[in-house]
Design an enzyme around this catalytic site. Structure first.
Site, PDB file in Angstrom:
ATOM      1  N   GLY A 186      -7.644  -8.488  -0.773  1.00 26.56           N
ATOM      2  CA  GLY A 186      -6.355  -8.825  -0.164  1.00 26.56           C
ATOM      3  C   GLY A 186      -5.930 -10.258  -0.380  1.00 26.56           C
ATOM      4  N   LYS A 197     -17.131 -17.097   3.054  1.00 24.86           N
ATOM      5  CA  LYS A 197     -18.583 -17.095   3.259  1.00 24.86           C
ATOM      6  C   LYS A 197     -19.353 -16.599   2.055  1.00 24.86           C
ATOM      7  CE  LYS A 197     -18.371 -16.035   8.149  1.00 24.86           C
ATOM      8  NZ  LYS A 197     -18.432 -14.882   9.058  1.00 24.86           N
ATOM      9  N   ARG A 218       0.819  -1.216   0.000  1.00 28.07           N
ATOM     10  CA  ARG A 218       0.000   0.000   0.000  1.00 28.07           C
ATOM     11  C   ARG A 218       0.851   1.263   0.000  1.00 28.07           C
ATOM     12  NH1 ARG A 218      -4.733  -2.323   3.918  1.00 28.07           N
ATOM     13  NH2 ARG A 218      -5.964  -3.174   2.204  1.00 28.07           N
ATOM     14  N   GLY A 274     -13.356  -4.392  -0.880  1.00 32.19           N
ATOM     15  CA  GLY A 274     -14.748  -3.928  -0.871  1.00 32.19           C
ATOM     16  C   GLY A 274     -15.002  -2.848  -1.907  1.00 32.19           C
TER      17      GLY A 274
END
Ligand code: AMP
Length: 415
Positions: free
Chosen positions: A373, A217, A34, A396
C-alpha cells in the site's frame, strides 16, 4: 481449472471473491483503487450474461458485527462503478433466497465475510496456550468448511480475484474452491495479471536485479529480506529500519524509530548479504526532524550520529544519491516500503528519489514491480504510476509470492 476469458457465464451465477477492503473516512471511500481493480472481472461476467454474487471482507471485525465495517457503505459506489444497481445481502451466511432470485445481469453483494469467525477459521476467545486450543481449532476448521460450503451453494461457479488476501487460507479465498469442480473455478483477470507480474520477476530475472525494501520495521520484513538475499544482486534497505542497523553498529540515533531487540537480526542480514555477494545499500545520512510532524525543524545528520531530541525521518541527500545510483542500470526492480515518512510532504524526498530512479530505469527497459500500500501510495503521490511496469494490489500476498511461496488462493484454483 477453467479460464475466465473462455468460460461460458451465460445464465450462470458466479460468486466472486474481490478485495473491497477500501479505506473509509466518515463512511466515504477515500481511495477506490481496489474497486477499480476488480471491475474488469465483474464487467466481463455481466457482459457474458452471468449474474454476480460479490463477496469481500472489510477491516478486522474479528468475527463480530461492526457497523462501521459494513460493506453496505460501499454499495452505491460499486453500483456507480459497474453502472448497474447492486442488491445487498445483510447476512452473508443467509443469502440463499437473494442469490436464487438473481437473474442474468443482476448483482448481489454480500455483507462483510469477517463478521463470521469462520471466514478466517481461527478460534476466537481462546488463548493459543490454552490446552483446549487445539480442540477449538479443529472445531473451527470444521465450521469453516460448512461456511465455505454455504457460500458455494449460492453459485454455479467461483472466481477468485482478491490478490490482496490470496496469501490467506480463508473460507472465501481458498476453502470454497473445494465445492466446485475444476471446470467451474477460475482466477479473475486481476489475479491473472498479478500472478503474471510475479512470474515476470521470478521466472525470467533479467540482471542486475535490485530490491528496495523500506517501511518502518525490519522485523515485519525479515522473512522476505532473507529470501531476497538469495535472489537479488543489490538490496537497498531504507526507511525506519535504517536506524536499527545504525544502532547495531553502536551509532547514536536520537529518537529515531528502532527495534533494539533486532540488532542481531540486522547484523545477520549484513552477514548474509556479504556471504551471498549481494551489494547492500544502506543510508549514510538522514533528514532528521525535532518532532514527528511535517512542520518539524529539519537537520541533515549522519544516520549513525543523530543527536538527542532529533529523529531520522527520511533518507538524506547522500543516501538519495546512492539509492539512485544503485537503481540506475538495473533490469529487474522490486520496491516495497517507503524510504521515510512520505506522508509528510517535507519528509518524502527520499521516497521520491527512489520512485524517480525506478521510473528512469523503467524507461531504459527495466521491469519494475511496485507492491504494498505505501509504495503504491508513493508512486501515485509523485505522479509516477504510469512510469513503472506494474503496480501490485497486494502487500503481504506479493511478498509471499516473491518469496516463492504458493499462495493458497492460487493453489485452491490451480490444484
Ligand atoms: P510498513 O507498514 O512497515 O511498510 O511501514 C510504512 C510506514 O513506515 C509509513 O507509514 C512510513 O511513514 C513509515 N516510515 C518510514 N520511514 C520512517 C522513519 N524513518 N520513521 C518513522 N516511520 C517511518
Amino acid at each position: 481449472m477453467a479460464n475466465i476469458s473462455t468460460y461460458d457465464f451465460a445464465g450462470k451465477k458466479a460468486i466472486v471473491r474481490v478485495d473491497f477492503n477500501v479505506p473509509l473516512q466518515d463512511g466515504k471511500i477515500t481511495d477506490d483503487t481496489r474497486i477499480k481493480g476488480a471491475l474488469p472481472t465483474l464487467k466481463l461476467i455481466l457482459e457474458k450474461g452471468g449474474a454476480l454474487i460479490i463477496m469481500s471482507h472489510m477491516g478486522k471485525p474479528k468475527g463480530k458485527v461492526k457497523p462501521e465495517l459494513s460493506l453496505s457503505q460501499i454499495v452505491d459506489a460499486v453500483s456507480a462503478a459497474l453502472g448497474t444497481p447492486v442488491k445487498f445481502a445483510p447476512d452473508c451466511a443467509n443469502a440463499s433466497e437473494a442469490a436464487a432470485a438473481l437473474k442474468p445481469g443482476e448483482v448481489l453483494m454480500l455483507e462483510n465475510l469477517r463478521y463470521y469467525p469462520e471466514e478466517e477459521g481461527k478460534p476466537v476467545g481462546i488463548d493459543k496456550e490454552d490446552p483446549a486450543y487445539e480442540e477449538a481449532k479443529k472445531a473451527m476448521k470444521a465450521s469453516q468448511k460448512e461456511f465455505a460450503k454455504k457460500l458455494a451453494s449460492y453459485a454455479d461457479c467461483y472466481v477468485m480475484d482478491a490478490f490482496g488476501t490470496a496469501h490467506r487460507k480463508h473460507a472465501s479465498t481458498a476453502v470454497i474452491a473445494d465445492y466446485f469442480g475444476a471446470d467451474d473455478k477460475m482466477l479473475g483477470l486481476l489475479m491473472e495479471k498479478e500472478v503474471a507480474a510475479v512470474d515476470a520477476v521470478l521466472g525470467n530475472i533479467k540482471r542486475p536485479f535490485i530490491a528496495i525494501m523500506g517501511g518502518s520495521k525490519v522485523s515485519s520484513k525479515i522473512g522476505i529480506i532473507e529470501n531476497l538475499l538469495g535472489k537479488v544482486d543489490k538490496l537497498i534497505l531504507c526507511g525506519g529500519m535504517t536506524y536499527t542497523f545504525a544502532k547495531a553498529h553502536g551509532g547514536n540515533i536520537g529518537q529515531s524509530i528502532c527495534e533494539p531487540d533486532k540488532l542481531d537480526v540486522a547484523l545477520g542480514v549484513e552477514e548474509l548479504a556479504k556471504k551471498n555477494g549481494v551489494e547492500l545499500v544502506l543510508a549514510p545520512d538522514a533528514i532528521c526532524g525535532d518532532a514527528f510532524s511535517n512542520d518539524a525543524n529539519q537537520k541533515i545528520c549522519p544516520a549513525n550520529d543523530i543527536p538527542e531530541g532529533w529523529e531520522g525521518m527520511d533518507a538524506g541527500p547522500e543516501a538519495q544519491k546512492n539509492f539512485a545510483a544503485a537503481i540506475k542500470g538495473c533490469k529487474t526492480i522490486l520496491w516495497n516500503g517507503p524510504a521515510g515518512v512520505f506522508e509528510f510532504d517535507n519528509f518524502c524526498a527520499g521516497s521520491r528519489a527512489i520512485g524517480e530512479a525506478i521510473a528512469e530505469a523503467t524507461a531504459e527497459g527495466a521491469f519494475s514491480l511496485i507492491g504494498g500500500g505505501d509504495s503504491v501510495a508513493c508512486v501515485n503521490k509523485f505522479g509516477l504510476a504510469d512510469k513503472v511496469s506494474y503496480i501490485s494490489t497486494g502487500g503481504g500476498a506479493l511478498l509471499e509470492a516473491i518469496e516463492g511461496k504458493v499462495l493458497p488462493g492460487v493453489a485452491a484454483i490451480r490444484g
